[in-house]
Design a protein around this motif. Sequence first.
Motif, PDB file in Angstrom:
ATOM      1  N   PRO A 118       0.798  -1.230   0.000  1.00  0.00           N
ATOM      2  CA  PRO A 118       0.000   0.000   0.000  1.00  0.00           C
ATOM      3  C   PRO A 118       0.825   1.273   0.000  1.00  0.00           C
ATOM      4  O   PRO A 118       0.352   2.315  -0.447  1.00  0.00           O
ATOM      5  N   GLU A 119       2.060   1.217   0.498  1.00  0.00           N
ATOM      6  CA  GLU A 119       2.890   2.421   0.510  1.00  0.00           C
ATOM      7  C   GLU A 119       3.191   2.914  -0.906  1.00  0.00           C
ATOM      8  O   GLU A 119       3.449   4.106  -1.121  1.00  0.00           O
ATOM      9  N   VAL A 120       3.142   2.007  -1.881  1.00  0.00           N
ATOM     10  CA  VAL A 120       3.359   2.407  -3.276  1.00  0.00           C
ATOM     11  C   VAL A 120       2.252   3.359  -3.713  1.00  0.00           C
ATOM     12  O   VAL A 120       2.505   4.361  -4.393  1.00  0.00           O
ATOM     13  N   TRP A 154      -6.702  14.033  -2.004  1.00  0.00           N
ATOM     14  CA  TRP A 154      -6.775  12.699  -1.391  1.00  0.00           C
ATOM     15  C   TRP A 154      -5.928  12.619  -0.130  1.00  0.00           C
ATOM     16  O   TRP A 154      -4.807  13.123  -0.094  1.00  0.00           O
ATOM     17  N   ASP A 155      -6.457  11.962   0.901  1.00  0.00           N
ATOM     18  CA  ASP A 155      -5.695  11.643   2.101  1.00  0.00           C
ATOM     19  C   ASP A 155      -5.010  10.299   1.875  1.00  0.00           C
ATOM     20  O   ASP A 155      -5.660   9.245   1.902  1.00  0.00           O
ATOM     21  N   GLU A 156      -3.705  10.341   1.651  1.00  0.00           N
ATOM     22  CA  GLU A 156      -2.983   9.124   1.260  1.00  0.00           C
ATOM     23  C   GLU A 156      -2.935   8.064   2.349  1.00  0.00           C
ATOM     24  O   GLU A 156      -2.610   6.901   2.080  1.00  0.00           O
ATOM     25  N   THR A 157      -3.266   8.431   3.601  1.00  0.00           N
ATOM     26  CA  THR A 157      -3.278   7.408   4.648  1.00  0.00           C
ATOM     27  C   THR A 157      -4.380   6.381   4.424  1.00  0.00           C
ATOM     28  O   THR A 157      -4.349   5.304   5.016  1.00  0.00           O
ATOM     29  N   THR A 158      -5.349   6.683   3.556  1.00  0.00           N
ATOM     30  CA  THR A 158      -6.350   5.672   3.212  1.00  0.00           C
ATOM     31  C   THR A 158      -5.681   4.440   2.619  1.00  0.00           C
ATOM     32  O   THR A 158      -6.150   3.315   2.814  1.00  0.00           O
ATOM     33  N   ALA A 159      -4.588   4.626   1.878  1.00  0.00           N
ATOM     34  CA  ALA A 159      -3.921   3.495   1.237  1.00  0.00           C
ATOM     35  C   ALA A 159      -3.326   2.543   2.258  1.00  0.00           C
ATOM     36  O   ALA A 159      -3.284   1.322   2.042  1.00  0.00           O
ATOM     37  N   LEU A 160      -2.860   3.077   3.388  1.00  0.00           N
ATOM     38  CA  LEU A 160      -2.203   2.235   4.370  1.00  0.00           C
ATOM     39  C   LEU A 160      -3.167   1.251   5.024  1.00  0.00           C
ATOM     40  O   LEU A 160      -2.749   0.214   5.552  1.00  0.00           O
ATOM     41  N   THR A 161      -4.458   1.537   4.968  1.00  0.00           N
ATOM     42  CA  THR A 161      -5.440   0.613   5.537  1.00  0.00           C
ATOM     43  C   THR A 161      -5.623  -0.619   4.670  1.00  0.00           C
ATOM     44  O   THR A 161      -6.300  -1.562   5.079  1.00  0.00           O
ATOM     45  N   PHE A 166      -3.728  -7.446   1.487  1.00  0.00           N
ATOM     46  CA  PHE A 166      -2.773  -8.077   0.584  1.00  0.00           C
ATOM     47  C   PHE A 166      -2.613  -9.554   0.946  1.00  0.00           C
ATOM     48  O   PHE A 166      -2.350  -9.916   2.090  1.00  0.00           O
ATOM     49  N   GLY A 167      -2.811 -10.396  -0.046  1.00  0.00           N
ATOM     50  CA  GLY A 167      -2.741 -11.833   0.162  1.00  0.00           C
ATOM     51  C   GLY A 167      -4.042 -12.457   0.615  1.00  0.00           C
ATOM     52  O   GLY A 167      -4.146 -13.684   0.705  1.00  0.00           O
ATOM     53  N   ALA A 168      -5.059 -11.648   0.890  1.00  0.00           N
ATOM     54  CA  ALA A 168      -6.354 -12.163   1.339  1.00  0.00           C
ATOM     55  C   ALA A 168      -7.250 -12.482   0.144  1.00  0.00           C
ATOM     56  O   ALA A 168      -7.186 -11.821  -0.896  1.00  0.00           O
TER      57      ALA A 168
END
Length: 231
Positions: A118-120, A154-161, A166-168
């Motif tokens: 998600p950091e990407v 956009w609030d980029e911290t949404t991506a970190l959630t 990943f992998g699910a």
Amino acid sequence: MQLNTHTWGEGDRLALLVHGIMADHRTWRRVGPALAARGYRVVAVDLRGHGASGRGEYGPQLFADDLVETLPAGAELAIGHSLGGLALSLAVDRLNPRRAVFSDPAWHLASSPEGFGPEVFADLKSAPREQIRSMNPRWEEADIDVELATLAAWDETTALTLAPLFGADLLPSAPVVPSLVQLADPSFLIPEAAAATLRERGFEVRTVAGTGHTIHRDDFEGFMESLEGWV
């Protein structure tokens, strides 16, 4: 959370549009008017953390709950792209549209040996125009303009959630309403084996040839043609 919305048209039929990560309602700049021309009143949301909607805690279930709080149930059509497809799938039993379209939905975020995560996505917050253009060679300049504007909002911290996803395996067990899954070519979110599973579970699956993840901006005409029988 009540979400910011944008509406096109005044038709008797209602269509709902839910964007993906990093975007907002402006990603549908061609789709909204096209559906309005077909007799729909089209309502597109800004998910929390995106566009003009509020900020707060983030996660797929919260995105889904916001859709239920904001949008009317019983629409003729609901379309969700990427993260919006995941959120729609978690809300579809409560929104109960007559038909649902999941456009390259985020149901299978594969783990990457290169450490892709998600950091990407978060790093794209500051992507310059040339990077956006090189990543999306089929987009019109107007779409690049929109992407830069939506990234700024956009609030980029949404991506970190997204990290726990990943992998699910997030594939729905069955369609709640008649459902189309629309895939990029190839889809990095729904590989061939997952697409076959979705067909076995009762979803209709269509691939839009030659498109990347954001199908409606890579090939608008192909996107609309793939909706034949669903709109």
